[in-house]
Design a protein around this motif. Structure first.
Motif, PDB file in Angstrom:
ATOM      1  N   THR A   5       0.820  -1.213   0.000  1.00  0.00           N
ATOM      2  CA  THR A   5       0.000   0.000   0.000  1.00  0.00           C
ATOM      3  C   THR A   5       0.855   1.265   0.000  1.00  0.00           C
ATOM      4  O   THR A   5       0.533   2.229  -0.702  1.00  0.00           O
ATOM      5  N   ALA A   6       1.939   1.251   0.755  1.00  0.00           N
ATOM      6  CA  ALA A   6       2.803   2.438   0.828  1.00  0.00           C
ATOM      7  C   ALA A   6       3.377   2.776  -0.550  1.00  0.00           C
ATOM      8  O   ALA A   6       3.428   3.952  -0.936  1.00  0.00           O
ATOM      9  N   LYS A   7       3.779   1.756  -1.305  1.00  0.00           N
ATOM     10  CA  LYS A   7       4.322   1.995  -2.647  1.00  0.00           C
ATOM     11  C   LYS A   7       3.244   2.552  -3.572  1.00  0.00           C
ATOM     12  O   LYS A   7       3.490   3.493  -4.331  1.00  0.00           O
ATOM     13  N   LEU A   8       2.047   1.977  -3.514  1.00  0.00           N
ATOM     14  CA  LEU A   8       0.939   2.458  -4.349  1.00  0.00           C
ATOM     15  C   LEU A   8       0.590   3.904  -4.009  1.00  0.00           C
ATOM     16  O   LEU A   8       0.380   4.730  -4.903  1.00  0.00           O
ATOM     17  N   GLU A   9       0.538   4.208  -2.713  1.00  0.00           N
ATOM     18  CA  GLU A   9       0.236   5.587  -2.267  1.00  0.00           C
ATOM     19  C   GLU A   9       1.294   6.558  -2.801  1.00  0.00           C
ATOM     20  O   GLU A   9       0.976   7.648  -3.258  1.00  0.00           O
ATOM     21  N   SER A  10       2.553   6.136  -2.753  1.00  0.00           N
ATOM     22  CA  SER A  10       3.649   6.976  -3.237  1.00  0.00           C
ATOM     23  C   SER A  10       3.533   7.234  -4.737  1.00  0.00           C
ATOM     24  O   SER A  10       3.715   8.368  -5.200  1.00  0.00           O
ATOM     25  N   ILE A  11       3.219   6.196  -5.493  1.00  0.00           N
ATOM     26  CA  ILE A  11       3.050   6.345  -6.941  1.00  0.00           C
ATOM     27  C   ILE A  11       1.923   7.328  -7.239  1.00  0.00           C
ATOM     28  O   ILE A  11       2.070   8.228  -8.081  1.00  0.00           O
ATOM     29  N   LEU A  12       0.793   7.173  -6.555  1.00  0.00           N
ATOM     30  CA  LEU A  12      -0.350   8.080  -6.783  1.00  0.00           C
ATOM     31  C   LEU A  12      -0.018   9.512  -6.382  1.00  0.00           C
ATOM     32  O   LEU A  12      -0.345  10.462  -7.099  1.00  0.00           O
ATOM     33  N   ILE A 106      -2.787  14.954 -23.274  1.00  0.00           N
ATOM     34  CA  ILE A 106      -1.648  14.752 -22.373  1.00  0.00           C
ATOM     35  C   ILE A 106      -2.091  13.964 -21.151  1.00  0.00           C
ATOM     36  O   ILE A 106      -1.387  13.051 -20.697  1.00  0.00           O
ATOM     37  N   LEU A 107      -3.253  14.286 -20.627  1.00  0.00           N
ATOM     38  CA  LEU A 107      -3.771  13.581 -19.462  1.00  0.00           C
ATOM     39  C   LEU A 107      -3.949  12.090 -19.757  1.00  0.00           C
ATOM     40  O   LEU A 107      -3.569  11.240 -18.950  1.00  0.00           O
ATOM     41  N   MET A 108      -4.494  11.750 -20.915  1.00  0.00           N
ATOM     42  CA  MET A 108      -4.681  10.337 -21.267  1.00  0.00           C
ATOM     43  C   MET A 108      -3.348   9.614 -21.385  1.00  0.00           C
ATOM     44  O   MET A 108      -3.217   8.459 -20.965  1.00  0.00           O
ATOM     45  N   LEU A 109      -2.328  10.280 -21.934  1.00  0.00           N
ATOM     46  CA  LEU A 109      -0.996   9.674 -22.006  1.00  0.00           C
ATOM     47  C   LEU A 109      -0.419   9.434 -20.610  1.00  0.00           C
ATOM     48  O   LEU A 109       0.170   8.386 -20.338  1.00  0.00           O
ATOM     49  N   GLU A 110      -0.593  10.403 -19.730  1.00  0.00           N
ATOM     50  CA  GLU A 110      -0.093  10.266 -18.355  1.00  0.00           C
ATOM     51  C   GLU A 110      -0.827   9.153 -17.612  1.00  0.00           C
ATOM     52  O   GLU A 110      -0.225   8.413 -16.831  1.00  0.00           O
ATOM     53  N   ILE A 111      -2.125   9.031 -17.844  1.00  0.00           N
ATOM     54  CA  ILE A 111      -2.905   7.954 -17.208  1.00  0.00           C
ATOM     55  C   ILE A 111      -2.424   6.593 -17.709  1.00  0.00           C
ATOM     56  O   ILE A 111      -2.299   5.647 -16.928  1.00  0.00           O
ATOM     57  N   LYS A 112      -2.128   6.504 -18.994  1.00  0.00           N
ATOM     58  CA  LYS A 112      -1.626   5.250 -19.560  1.00  0.00           C
ATOM     59  C   LYS A 112      -0.293   4.868 -18.898  1.00  0.00           C
ATOM     60  O   LYS A 112      -0.065   3.712 -18.538  1.00  0.00           O
ATOM     61  N   GLU A 117       2.610   1.611 -14.575  1.00  0.00           N
ATOM     62  CA  GLU A 117       3.398   1.608 -13.345  1.00  0.00           C
ATOM     63  C   GLU A 117       2.665   0.945 -12.193  1.00  0.00           C
ATOM     64  O   GLU A 117       3.241   0.152 -11.433  1.00  0.00           O
ATOM     65  N   LEU A 118       1.381   1.210 -12.070  1.00  0.00           N
ATOM     66  CA  LEU A 118       0.580   0.610 -11.002  1.00  0.00           C
ATOM     67  C   LEU A 118       0.435  -0.899 -11.206  1.00  0.00           C
ATOM     68  O   LEU A 118       0.501  -1.666 -10.246  1.00  0.00           O
ATOM     69  N   LYS A 119       0.244  -1.330 -12.441  1.00  0.00           N
ATOM     70  CA  LYS A 119       0.140  -2.763 -12.720  1.00  0.00           C
ATOM     71  C   LYS A 119       1.394  -3.492 -12.279  1.00  0.00           C
ATOM     72  O   LYS A 119       1.326  -4.579 -11.708  1.00  0.00           O
ATOM     73  N   MET A 120       2.561  -2.905 -12.543  1.00  0.00           N
ATOM     74  CA  MET A 120       3.827  -3.508 -12.118  1.00  0.00           C
ATOM     75  C   MET A 120       3.904  -3.580 -10.599  1.00  0.00           C
ATOM     76  O   MET A 120       4.364  -4.575 -10.032  1.00  0.00           O
ATOM     77  N   ALA A 121       3.448  -2.541  -9.924  1.00  0.00           N
ATOM     78  CA  ALA A 121       3.497  -2.510  -8.448  1.00  0.00           C
ATOM     79  C   ALA A 121       2.512  -3.506  -7.823  1.00  0.00           C
ATOM     80  O   ALA A 121       2.720  -3.953  -6.698  1.00  0.00           O
ATOM     81  N   LEU A 122       1.455  -3.843  -8.562  1.00  0.00           N
ATOM     82  CA  LEU A 122       0.468  -4.783  -8.054  1.00  0.00           C
ATOM     83  C   LEU A 122       0.888  -6.253  -8.214  1.00  0.00           C
ATOM     84  O   LEU A 122       0.284  -7.140  -7.639  1.00  0.00           O
TER      85      LEU A 122
END
Length: 123
Positions: A5-12, A106-112, A117-122
């Motif tokens: 959770t800490a890693k996910l929170e940091s990424i967000l 730009i927002l859609m690219l950043e979300i992608k 990144e989140l998938k890798m962390a999960l």
């Protein structure tokens, strides 16, 4: 498997801080439970999580009924900005909140990028 959770929170948090016009983000389980978030203080994390999972589920059903294929994202536009829900693998749903002035391409690219990144962390 335990979720870091800490890693996910940091990424967000890094995403919200570094991405122009993004006001918040949350990662939610498909059941509507909060996994991690960086939301504005006045938002109830549990309520936002439950609504996000419900919207994604309903969107998937609508997409199927309308023969639109696999759902990519749900986009909500209101007078105060945008809410974008994106599937983040089978384990999570990503919600991003952005202001009206956000540049959508730009927002859609950043979300992608964030989703990858989140998938890798999960894992």
């Amino acid at each position: 498997m335990a979720i870091n959770t800490a890693k996910l929170e940091s990424i967000l948090q890094n995403f919200v801080t570094a991405t122009s016009d993004v006001q918040g983000a949350a990662l939610v389980s498909p059941d509507g439970l909060p996994l991690a978030s960086s939301l504005p203080g006045e938002m109830d994390e549990e309520r936002v999580s439950a609504m996000s999972a419900t919207m994604l589920s309903l969107g998937e059903r609508i997409g199927t009924e309308l023969s639109r294929g696999i759902l990519d994202r749900i986009y909500v536009e209101g007078s105060n900005g945008f809410g974008i829900l994106t599937s983040c693998g089978s384990e999570a749903v990503l919600l991003v909140l952005a202001s009206r002035s956000a540049k959508q391409g730009i927002l859609m690219l950043e979300i992608k990028r964030l989703t990858a990144e989140l998938k890798m962390a999960l894992l």
